[in-house]
Design a protein around this motif. Structure first.
Motif, short mmCIF file in Angstrom:
data_model
loop_
_atom_site.label_atom_id
_atom_site.label_comp_id
_atom_site.label_asym_id
_atom_site.label_seq_id
_atom_site.Cartn_x
_atom_site.Cartn_y
_atom_site.Cartn_z
N LYS A 134 2.16 -7.34 -0.35
CA LYS A 134 1.95 -8.18 -1.34
C LYS A 134 2.07 -9.67 -1.22
CE LYS A 134 0.70 -8.84 -5.57
NZ LYS A 134 -0.77 -8.69 -6.03
N GLU A 145 5.92 -2.63 -10.41
CA GLU A 145 5.42 -3.67 -11.36
C GLU A 145 6.11 -4.85 -11.05
OE1 GLU A 145 5.17 -0.90 -15.13
OE2 GLU A 145 6.81 -1.88 -14.85
N TYR A 198 0.74 4.86 -12.60
CA TYR A 198 1.51 4.93 -11.42
C TYR A 198 1.83 6.31 -10.88
CZ TYR A 198 2.27 0.03 -11.32
OH TYR A 198 2.24 -1.50 -11.17
N GLU A 234 -4.27 -4.29 -3.03
CA GLU A 234 -5.67 -4.45 -2.71
C GLU A 234 -6.05 -5.47 -1.59
OE1 GLU A 234 -9.28 -3.51 -5.66
OE2 GLU A 234 -9.04 -5.74 -5.44
N GLY A 294 4.10 -6.71 -8.17
CA GLY A 294 2.80 -6.89 -8.40
C GLY A 294 1.76 -5.85 -7.85
N ALA A 352 0.88 3.31 -5.88
CA ALA A 352 0.81 2.00 -6.17
C ALA A 352 -0.12 1.53 -4.90
CB ALA A 352 1.90 1.21 -6.43
N GLU A 360 -0.32 -2.56 -7.78
CA GLU A 360 -1.42 -2.34 -9.08
C GLU A 360 -0.94 -0.69 -9.02
OE1 GLU A 360 -5.22 -3.34 -8.98
OE2 GLU A 360 -4.93 -4.76 -7.59
N ASN A 400 -5.08 4.11 -14.77
CA ASN A 400 -4.29 3.02 -14.99
C ASN A 400 -2.79 3.27 -15.09
OD1 ASN A 400 -3.67 -0.07 -14.96
ND2 ASN A 400 -3.41 0.16 -17.17
#
Length: 551
Positions: free
Chosen positions: A356, A68, A81, A303, A71, A300, A73, A79
């Motif tokens: 990320k 988290e 983990y 993208e 960042g 997690a 996802e 939704n």
């Protein structure tokens, strides 16, 4: 916010130096950032992170918090983990095995000392009486090797007796000394079930197993874990699996008028045919108790930015579990698992945060799959492979992080799975950029490729590598490798797997950067990664790709 600052910094510096955003992100991975996670996860507070315990839940909560904060996802579905999965713990008692020959008094074998056995189908009771036995050599069917140890013989309802390992008599057969999956006990038990056998017994020798009988007895006498529902009693024809010592096997074969050594040698031929142990019958009985456990994988993603490629993934795996609390040794009962595998989880977290930080330049997506229940049979990764959150045919590759080089920089890095995938080739190219070499597994006969979570990725076709620490240490002295091996062996799976005076995370730092850059290459490569032509997992890969194309 750290990820955003890193990306802004990388863009700012891009005009001032020749480093790419990927290089900048790789350099954000440091021994200090790795140490932070290792110190936390291997602390006594986490109670050894055993599967299904409070320590596991604390680890899951820590991972979710870290994902988290960076960042990344949630990617387990809904939704969330976490991917929850049910386990059964199996404890066997009252195990008995006896052999009867026509017209003669049966003789009994001693549990633990001469045989090990357990229910193969999650039954509470096993009672096999007067069963026939058939020796099926290695118990292998491998069309690509033109090898069939069954030769069409009906073994349904019989107990199979099998030689351990796979054929090694020629470098042109079953990769010579390299142990393939065909040589693993799990393959042999799966084959027995497939063939409708009543039971399956593997003949143990130290030579064919690579370890002594004590490893078999100690390992299989403990509580065993299964995915709940796997091998349901009503669906499986196989009632029990087991091992037999070499001496007990010799006695068994003599009762059938057979010479064990001669039969073991005969199995090293494509012409081998199954041999019935004529006139010999076996009785096997045992009880089993079960307990249910809930475990969790943590998943997690970061993208990718390419509209056409972002639904394809690179998967990073690491197992979060260790052995938990056991019998005290000099007052210490917590198996902290610093090297195995807080170090691997730390590397995964740092790689994810670095990815990320450069998310806008990633074409494909990165999936972090932090699995539990590795120490009890690779069950977390098995559950994901059987219940994948993304299509395996859309996964470009897997990098498995199970143990890191915590003893200092090396000139080399070892890759289990070396030369089997295009991903291995990418890692070798990146290692050259560091001025380093890549070496294959120095112990291929031990079958390490089939003993960590990447194996379950490979089983569904995903090209996978398992990087290991190198052996050529820099500035450590000529005898350091022997010292390292001594310390590592003494600490493995004990309460002593803690950060100690020999640790030097400069090695983990440079290795993690190497794996990060290799993954970056795979994420932005024009094509998905592949198995080399003829590899044992290539056919599965092609089927998975065809399934995606057909959707």
């Amino acid at each position: 916010m750290k990820s955003l600052y890193l990306f802004i910094a990388s863009l700012t510096l891009l005009g001032a130096c020749s480093s790419s955003p990927a290089d900048q992100a790789a350099n954000s991975i440091t021994k200090d950032s790795l140490l932070r996670h290792i110190e936390t996860l291997s602390s006594d507070d986490f109670m050894g992170r055993a599967t299904g315990t409070e320590g596991e839940q604390m680890t899951v909560d820590y991972l979710i918090s870290e994902f988290e904060d960076m960042g990344a996802e949630p990617a387990a579905g809904g939704n969330s983990y976490t991917q929850e999965f049910p386990l059964l713990g199996q404890s066997t008692s009252n195990a008995e095995m006896s052999v009867r020959t026509d017209g003669r008094t049966p003789f009994a074998l001693q549990y633990y000392d001469e045989f090990m056995a357990w229910p193969a189908n999650q039954a509470e009771e096993v009672d096999v009486r007067n069963a026939e036995l058939v020796y099926v050599g290695y118990g292998i069917q491998a069309p690509e090797e033109e090898w069939d140890d069954f030769k069409g013989v009906d073994v349904e309802g019989k107990i199979l007796v099998m030689k351990n390992n796979d054929p090694e008599f020629s470098p042109d057969v079953f990769a010579g000394k390299t142990r393939l999956y065909y040589g693993r006990y799990s393959y042999k038990y799966e084959k027995a079930k497939e063939m409708g056998a009543l039971g399956a017994i593997i003949i143990h020798t130290t030579e064919t197993a690579g370890y002594g009988w004590n490893v078999v007895a100690n390992g299989w006498s403990r509580e065993r874990f299964y995915l709940k529902g796997e091998g349901d009693a009503s669906a499986s024809p196989t009632k029990f699996n087991g091992w037999l010592t070499q001496e007990a096997s010799r006695l068994l074969f003599e009762e059938a008028g057979l010479n064990l050594a001669e039969q073991m040698d005969a199995a090293d031929s494509r012409d081998f045919e199954p041999v019935e142990l004529s006139g010999v019958r076996m009785n096997v009985s045992m009880d089993a108790d079960y307990r249910e456990i809930e475990s969790q994988n943590v998943i997690a993603k970061v993208e990718g930015s390419d509209p056409e490629l972002k639904d394809e993934y690179l998967i990073l795996t690491a197992h979060l579990d260790h052995l938990g609390i056991t019998t005290p040794v000099e007052g210490d009962s917590i198996n902290n698992g610093a090297s195995d595998n807080a170090a691997g989880v730390s590397a995964l977290l740092e790689m994810m945060e670095a990815y990320k930080s450069i998310q806008p330049v990633l074409k494909r997506s990165v999936l972090a799959l932090v699995v539990s229940a590795e120490e009890v049979g690779l069950l977390g990764s098995q559950y994901w492979a059987e219940n994948p959150t993304v299509e395996p045919g859309k996964v470009t590759a897997n990098i498995n992080l199970d143990g890191m080089n915590v003893y200092g920089k090396t000139r080399d890095v070892v890759v289990v799975g070396y030369g089997r995938t295009s991903l291995s080739d990418l890692l070798e190219e990146e290692a050259r950029q560091q001025g380093r070499t890549v070496k294959p597994d120095p112990y291929p006969e031990r079958g390490y490729f089939y003993r960590s979570d990447h194996f379950n990725m490979a089983k569904v076709g995903i090209p996978a590598i398992f990087p290991n620490p190198g052996t050529e240490y820099i500035d450590k002295g000529d005898n350091f490798l022997a010292v390292r091996d001594s310390v590592a062996d003494a600490n493995y799976h004990t309460v002593n797997d803690e950060i100690n005076e020999y640790w030097d995370l400069s090695g983990a730092e440079i290795d993690t950067r190497l794996f990060f850059m290799t993954g970056f290459r795979a994420l932005n490569s024009e094509n998905l990664q592949s198995w080399d032509s003829g590899d044992e997992f290539e056919a599965t890969r092609l089927r998975m790709l065809e399934r995606v194309e057909g959707q």
